[in-house]
Motif scaffolding. Structure first.
Motif: not given
Length: 310
Positions: A155-162, A164-177, A179-184
């Protein structure tokens, strides 16, 4: 009895001088030929890695590889694999099944002979010293010399070539941009599918790099990038000359051919999403500014080969 005629000292010195001159003339050509051969081997490695990534995609619903694509297929059980790498192995991120190679194998597909010749076997991305991004692996025998294009994988916000994807969350529920959800995106598969890649013949899949993932905050074809010593994510700095790094670890890239004495850069080999491999295009390292991106940062020619600005 007649004495045998031998060489005089002057004649011997003349012969030695001629040999020295010939060596001085021939050595640059020999070195150039040797480096050219190494570069060809490097491109062959990239070609096989890209083919392996395509086969991997066929078995993983068409997705591009995960960020941790170079992990071994199995945990060796010797404590060299960290928690994230172990999970990536369990979730099938490894390309080893398709490459029959791994980064701890001497002369593996993941290595580049030019990088080894120039930097030594301990040059490659350091998971404990340089990046700090992935811990728990000493990398003493590591040999991964190629990075995957993060703008297709993470996930790279507005820079992508396929997609956009979705931002993930860390173990505390904060945004972990990234790595994606569940670090997928890092541990399982990339965010885009191969069929979604825009302009695949002109977009980088893998290229020469001293870390497994290539992002614009730790890559520049005309500036020296180094880890500035802090422990925070993305804590890299850009300077124009190696001497300005203060001796801190440098993120290596573009090491083929004749290298500039200030940056240490020559040219890079690139594996494209369409499966082809070549030296970087002319103008790739052009430092002329092309305007600003949405986040206010300057865009350069090389960005066009990694992402499409949306």
């Amino acid at each position: 009895m007649k004495a045998k005629k031998g060489f005089t000292l002057v004649e011997l010195l003349v012969v030695i001088s001629i040999i020295a001159i010939l060596l001085a003339v021939l050595m640059p050509s020999l070195n150039k030929a040797r480096e050219s051969a190494r570069s060809i081997v490097c491109r062959t490695h990239q070609k096989q890695i890209t083919l392996a990534a395509s086969l991997w995609s066929n078995d993983h619903e068409g997705y591009v590889v995960a960020g941790m694509w170079d992990v071994p297929a199995k945990d060796p059980g010797d404590g060299s694999i960290g928690e994230e790498a172990g999970e990536a192995i369990a979730r099938g991120a490894s390309l080893e099944k398709y490459t029959a190679s791994r980064d701890t194998t001497k002369g593996s597909l993941y290595s580049c002979p030019t990088a080894i010749a120039k930097f030594g076997k301990d040059f490659f991305y350091s998971r404990k010293d340089v990046s700090g991004l992935i811990s728990g692996r000493s990398n003493a025998a590591g040999a991964t010399a190629y990075g995957v294009n993060s703008f297709a994988v993470m996930y790279t916000d507005y820079k992508y070539i396929g997609v956009k994807g979705e931002p993930g969350t860390d173990e505390n529920g904060g945004t972990y941009v990234e790595w994606g959800t569940n670090n997928t995106y890092m541990l399982e598969h990339g965010k885009s599918k191969l069929m979604q890649i825009q302009q695949p013949s002109a977009k980088v899949y893998f290229t020469d790099f001293s870390y497994i993932i290539l992002s614009d905050w730790m890559y520049s074809p005309f500036q020296v990038v180094y880890w500035n010593g802090a422990d925070k994510l993305k804590n890299y700095s850009f300077v124009g000359n190696i001497r300005q790094t203060g001796g801190k670890p440098i993120v290596q890239l573009r090491w083929h051919g004749t290298c500039d004495k200030n940056t240490g850069y020559g040219y890079g080999n690139i594996a494209w999403f369409d499966g082809s491999v070549s030296a970087e295009p002319s103008g790739f390292a052009n430092s002329t500014r092309l305007g600003r991106d949405s986040d206010g940062t300057w865009k350069y020619e090389w960005h066009n080969y990694f992402y499409i600005r949306h």
